[in-house]
Design a protein around this motif. Structure first.
Motif, short mmCIF file in Angstrom:
data_model
loop_
_atom_site.label_atom_id
_atom_site.label_comp_id
_atom_site.label_asym_id
_atom_site.label_seq_id
_atom_site.Cartn_x
_atom_site.Cartn_y
_atom_site.Cartn_z
N ASP A 69 0.92 -1.08 0.01
CA ASP A 69 0.17 0.05 0.02
C ASP A 69 0.83 1.30 0.05
N GLU A 70 1.96 1.32 0.94
CA GLU A 70 2.83 2.51 0.94
C GLU A 70 3.54 2.66 -0.50
N TYR A 71 3.94 1.66 -1.08
CA TYR A 71 4.64 1.70 -2.17
C TYR A 71 3.83 2.25 -3.25
N LEU A 72 2.40 1.83 -3.23
CA LEU A 72 1.33 2.25 -4.47
C LEU A 72 1.07 3.65 -4.31
N VAL A 73 0.89 4.14 -2.93
CA VAL A 73 0.70 5.41 -2.59
C VAL A 73 2.08 6.39 -3.08
N SER A 74 3.24 5.96 -2.87
CA SER A 74 4.37 6.78 -3.20
C SER A 74 4.36 6.87 -4.62
N ILE A 75 3.89 5.98 -5.42
CA ILE A 75 4.19 6.27 -6.86
C ILE A 75 2.74 6.80 -7.54
N GLY A 76 1.99 7.31 -6.57
CA GLY A 76 0.63 8.02 -7.01
C GLY A 76 -0.65 7.22 -7.15
N LEU A 77 -0.59 5.98 -6.68
CA LEU A 77 -1.69 5.14 -7.01
C LEU A 77 -2.44 4.85 -5.72
N ASP A 78 -3.72 4.72 -5.77
CA ASP A 78 -4.90 4.37 -4.52
C ASP A 78 -4.90 3.17 -4.59
N PRO A 79 -4.51 2.50 -3.47
CA PRO A 79 -4.54 0.80 -3.27
C PRO A 79 -5.93 0.52 -3.23
N ALA A 80 -6.92 1.11 -2.49
CA ALA A 80 -8.42 0.81 -2.69
C ALA A 80 -8.89 0.86 -3.76
N GLN A 81 -8.65 1.96 -4.52
CA GLN A 81 -9.17 1.93 -6.10
C GLN A 81 -8.73 0.95 -6.95
N LEU A 82 -7.27 0.50 -6.80
CA LEU A 82 -6.75 -0.47 -7.63
C LEU A 82 -7.44 -1.74 -7.18
N LEU A 83 -7.63 -1.94 -6.01
CA LEU A 83 -8.43 -3.29 -5.73
C LEU A 83 -9.68 -3.39 -6.18
N ASN A 84 -10.49 -2.32 -5.95
CA ASN A 84 -11.70 -2.24 -6.90
C ASN A 84 -11.86 -2.38 -8.17
N GLN A 85 -10.79 -1.91 -9.02
CA GLN A 85 -10.52 -1.86 -10.22
C GLN A 85 -10.10 -3.49 -10.69
N SER A 86 -9.35 -4.06 -9.85
CA SER A 86 -9.23 -5.42 -10.15
C SER A 86 -10.16 -6.39 -9.82
N LYS A 87 -10.85 -5.91 -9.00
CA LYS A 87 -12.23 -7.04 -8.76
C LYS A 87 -12.99 -6.82 -9.79
N ALA A 88 -13.39 -5.62 -10.50
CA ALA A 88 -14.06 -5.30 -11.18
C ALA A 88 -13.71 -5.86 -12.61
N ALA A 89 -12.28 -6.00 -12.94
CA ALA A 89 -11.79 -6.60 -14.23
C ALA A 89 -12.00 -8.02 -14.00
#
Length: 143
Positions: free
Chosen positions: A31-51
């Motif tokens: 989560d910390e790494y994703l935030v450090s590169i400008g990504l929202d972990p929760a949003q990525l999780l939701n997007q991957s679930k939807a995919a």
């Protein structure tokens, strides 16, 4: 040309490095790494679930469509045998069907005005009778 190649190799190296970094992390470190590169972990999780859900749904729909086509082919009446009969046999079959209709009162030939003008009309009539279950695909009357 070499500049383009260098750019591609730099891009590939960077993507490879990010992939390696992400693959080695989990939990809060990820989560910390994703935030450090400008990504929202929760949003990525939701997007991957939807995919994943969309991919599974697509796969299931494809399987359903295949099953429906298989069932349709399996249940389709075989007109080949009846169409191959000579005209006299087709007319005889039609007369047998007409007798059955008169005796049972199940249906009428009103749609055709009891008029068969060509062999194509006769084939069409016999196909309709086959689809309605009045005859089988061998041209036998069904009781």
């Amino acid at each position: 040309m070499s500049s383009s190649r260098d750019t591609r190799s730099l891009k590939d190296s960077l993507l490879s490095e990010i992939t390696d970094e992400i693959s080695s992390l989990n939990g809060s470190a990820l989560d910390e790494y994703l935030v450090s590169i400008g990504l929202d972990p929760a949003q990525l999780l939701n997007q991957s679930k939807a995919a994943f859900s969309a991919a599974i749904k697509h796969q299931k729909m494809a399987r359903l469509k295949d099953a429906q086509q298989h069932l349709k082919k399996r249940n389709a009446p075989n007109m080949a045998v009846i169409v191959d009969y000579d005209v006299a046999k087709k007319k005889s079959l039609m007369q047998d069907i007409q007798k059955k209709i008169e005796q049972s009162g199940e249906m009428t030939l009103a749609a055709r005005n009891q008029n068969i003008e060509s062999e194509d009309d006769l084939d069409s009539f016999l196909e309709a009778c086959l689809r309605l279950g009045l005859i089988d695909d061998e041209g036998n009357l069904i009781d």
